[in-house]
Design an enzyme around this catalytic site. Structure first.
Site, mmCIF file in Angstrom:
data_model
loop_
_atom_site.group_PDB
_atom_site.id
_atom_site.type_symbol
_atom_site.label_atom_id
_atom_site.label_comp_id
_atom_site.label_asym_id
_atom_site.label_seq_id
_atom_site.Cartn_x
_atom_site.Cartn_y
_atom_site.Cartn_z
ATOM 1 C CG HIS A 128 -4.280 12.669 -0.154
ATOM 2 N ND1 HIS A 128 -3.324 13.230 -0.951
ATOM 3 C CD2 HIS A 128 -3.660 12.352 0.997
ATOM 4 C CE1 HIS A 128 -2.176 13.259 -0.315
ATOM 5 N NE2 HIS A 128 -2.350 12.721 0.871
ATOM 6 C CD GLU A 184 8.232 -6.452 7.866
ATOM 7 O OE1 GLU A 184 7.159 -6.043 7.433
ATOM 8 O OE2 GLU A 184 9.309 -5.836 7.720
ATOM 9 C CG ASP A 231 6.260 -7.176 3.971
ATOM 10 O OD1 ASP A 231 6.000 -7.343 2.763
ATOM 11 O OD2 ASP A 231 6.558 -6.077 4.458
ATOM 12 C CB CYS A 263 2.473 -3.500 13.729
ATOM 13 S SG CYS A 263 3.953 -3.959 12.831
HETATM 14 C C1 PEP Z 1 3.721 -5.566 7.593
HETATM 15 O O1 PEP Z 1 4.443 -5.991 6.674
HETATM 16 O O2 PEP Z 1 2.869 -6.268 8.186
HETATM 17 C C2 PEP Z 1 3.822 -4.181 8.043
HETATM 18 C C3 PEP Z 1 3.166 -3.746 9.089
HETATM 19 O O3 PEP Z 1 4.583 -3.334 7.302
HETATM 20 P P1 PEP Z 1 4.131 -2.709 5.885
HETATM 21 O O4 PEP Z 1 2.697 -3.023 5.698
HETATM 22 O O5 PEP Z 1 4.457 -1.258 5.980
HETATM 23 O O6 PEP Z 1 5.047 -3.456 4.958
HETATM 24 MG MG MG Z 2 6.188 -4.880 6.104
#
Ligand code: PEP
Ligand code: MG
Length: 594
Positions: A195, A437, A461, A508
């Site tokens: 925040h 992942e 991950d 992502c």
């Molecule tokens: C990841 O593991 O790359 C991912 C996008 O998910 P998080 O960072 O929320 O685990």
């Molecule tokens: Mg993840």
């Protein structure tokens, strides 16, 4: 003492100035604290009065923030107001006063400590925020109870701007910064998404967080250079360093101007390959910023905000409203919503999750959802209803095996039938994808591809599971390397499996937000990249500056490399010198949760 300190970039900008070290802990509660029985009710009254006073102060601060910075920033104070209405915090404190004849301050301190302990094993940003909110509430209530006046920040004296150095910043303090006086912020802890970082960015105060024990090592008056873009602080800089940073400041300002112009341009490579550039968001309110920064849809909407730190399961209607809001912000574009990724380091209070020896190898993500059908079904129903307002793509985290996808599909089919029978109209038009992942999912991607509609690679991950390096362990930060050849080769297996099956492959994880990472992924044939709103312009710049053909050559060569350094130098060499990599935001750690 190391003069050059690297942390995490939280708000861009370069400043040079004297440090002002601030220690802002809650006032100490005096020992003793037992009261006579006849005083108990008066003490409970006194406690409620302090809570009401704190609520009123926070409401005023919320309003001040709304006027100065906007509604999204103002909402940062809502969790604090909710805490002050939470029976588990306020009601239980009153009970402690009554049962144990404690003073209000002692009882409140106890209860806060119990809440902190509940959350203390986690490094997840969302939970860290709750802890910081709790510290803010605690300090405010205790100050009232103990009659301690607000800390004198002495930030208003005349003179040159100061760089505020603190252990952490509470949202209250961050919202009240006088940005004409405070020219920079440096904190020992904190994350890019905390925040206070959000508030620092809104006020355009350059800021670096997660700097270790800086506040103990720096003295008020010490000269500092703070580079909010690179996430670096230099203590007692030399004249040459100051000059070099003045030049860098000039270059970064030009670079930022250039980036501003990119929002409306297409994410297309020099040789005409289109890459769908989407945004990662953690809260529905961030969809607007994603749009403003030129996202072509949402590639990852994390839904844990609905449950983490909450004492009750969120209702289906509340979830529906949150999902719908994001779908409506992107009526024409894909919106990928991830189902709850709980466990690991994200624990909602209501699930009573058992303490595990190895939480990241434990009851996590899709495993939790399938074992908790009541929780999962409510989410799936809300998603399916919201899906009627756009191009919904439901994404499952940490999929390891086909049975998990099939079990989810069966649940979705049941929910569709239920919803249609309840009169919600014909439910359709959604797709179901898996996050890749784990090495298991990557290696079996060709088989998995027959059961899902898309893949999205969570490199954060994937890297930790491939390298057996905890992404949250700062001691291992150097070992957590997304350019490890094993990771690159797994990415190739995933991209090829998606390509062979005609599925969209998106990435992502943070690797997509790294310039060399984006270049590699384009070369491996990934169709879409999804990055945080603040990285959208930089990654669009990468896409528009490279050719896919060249990226393919670089990726092919990277697959023959035997070390992470070799992978990086192959990529840098093929990318050429047109992009100055040092201008990109953030520490060069593509790996770790922040
Ligand atoms: C990841 O593991 O790359 C991912 C996008 O998910 P998080 O960072 O929320 O685990
Ligand atoms: Mg993840």
């Amino acid at each position: 003492m190391d003069r050059v300190r690297d942390g995490i970039s939280a708000s861009p900008g370069i400043v040079i100035g004297p440090a002002r070290v601030l220690h802002m802990d809650a006032p100490p509660v005096p020992h003793g604290g037992i009261i006579p029985q006849e005083q108990v009710e008066a003490e409970v009254e006194r406690f409620y009065e302090a809570c009401n006073w704190a609520k009123e102060e926070i409401r005023q601060l919320r309003e001040h923030t709304r006027v100065e910075l906007g509604e999204v920033e103002a909402q940062i104070f809502d969790p604090q107001l909710l805490m002050l209405e939470d029976v588990d915090l306020v009601g239980s404190t009153a009970e402690y006063i009554r049962k144990n004849f404690l003073t209000a301050e002692r009882a409140f301190e106890w209860r806060v400590l119990e809440w902190e302990t509940r959350w203390s094993h986690t490094t997840h940003p969302m939970v860290l925020d709750k802890l910081n909110d709790l510290a803010d509430v605690q300090a405010r209530v205790l100050r009232r109870l103990l009659g301690v006046t607000e800390p004198d920040l002495a930030l208003h004296e005349q003179g040159e701007g100061i760089i505020l150095v603190a252990r952490d910043l509470t949202p209250s303090l961050a919202a009240q910064l006088d940005s004409s006086r405070v020219i920079g912020l440096a904190t020992d802890s904190g994350t890019r998404t905390s925040h206070s970082s959000i508030l620092a960015r809104s006020q355009k105060v350059p800021s670096v967080v997660s700097l270790g024990s800086l506040s103990e090592e720096v003295r008020t008056g010490d000269e500092l250079i703070l580079d909010g873009r690179a996430g670096r602080v230099i203590i007692h800089p030399t004249e040459e360093e100051k000059e070099a940073y003045r030049v860098r400041d000039f270059q970064t300002r030009e670079w930022e101007q250039e980036l501003l112009l990119l929002a409306r341009l297409d994410a297309v490579t020099l040789d005409g390959a289109r890459i769908a550039l989407r945004a990662n968001i953690d809260l529905p309110g961030e969809a607007g910023a994603a749009r403003a920064h030129g996202a072509e849809g949402i590639g990852l909407f994390r839904t844990e905000f609905l449950v983490v730190g909450r004492n009750a399961v969120p209702g289906e209607d509340e979830q529906y409203a949150a999902y719908r809001k994001v779908l409506e912000a992107f009526p024409e574009e894909p919106v990928v919503i991830r189902t709850y990724d709980l466990g690991g380091d994200k624990f909602p209070a209501f699930l009573h999750m058992p303490k595990e020896e190895n939480p990241f190898l434990g009851w996590r993500a899709i495993r939790v959802c399938l074992d908790e059908p009541r929780l999962f079904r409510a989410q799936l129903r809300a998603l399916l209803r919201a899906g009627q307002h756009g191009d919904l793509r439901i994404m499952l985290p940490l999929v390891n095996d086909i049975a998990e996808v099939e079990a989810t599909r069966r649940m979705i089919d049941e929910c569709v039938k239920e919803l249609e029978a309840e009169g919600h109209g014909t439910i359709g038009g959604y797709s179901l994808g898996a996050m890749i992942e784990t090495p298991a999912a990557a290696i079996t991607a060709p088989e998995l591809s027959r059961h899902v509609d898309f893949f999205s690679v969570g490199t954060n991950d994937l890297v930790q599971y491939t390298l057996a390096v905890d992404r949250g362990n700062s001691r291992l930060a150097k070992l957590y390397n997304s350019f490890h050849p094993a990771v690159v080769r797994l990415l190739k297996v995933i991209a090829d499996a998606g390509d062979d099956a005609g599925l969209e492959v998106s990435v992502c994880g943070e690797l997509a937000a790294h310039p060399l990472g984006a270049f590699l992924l384009i070369g491996l044939g990934v169709d879409s990249l999804s990055v945080g709103p603040s990285a959208l312009a930089e990654i669009k710049k990468v896409i528009r500056s490279v050719s896919q053909a060249r990226a393919k050559e670089a990726a092919a060569e990277s697959l023959t490399a035997s070390t992470p350094d070799e992978v990086e130098s192959i990529l840098a060499e093929h990318m050429g010198d047109d992009l100055d990599l040092s201008l990109f935001t953030g520490s060069w750690n593509v790996s770790r949760r922040d």
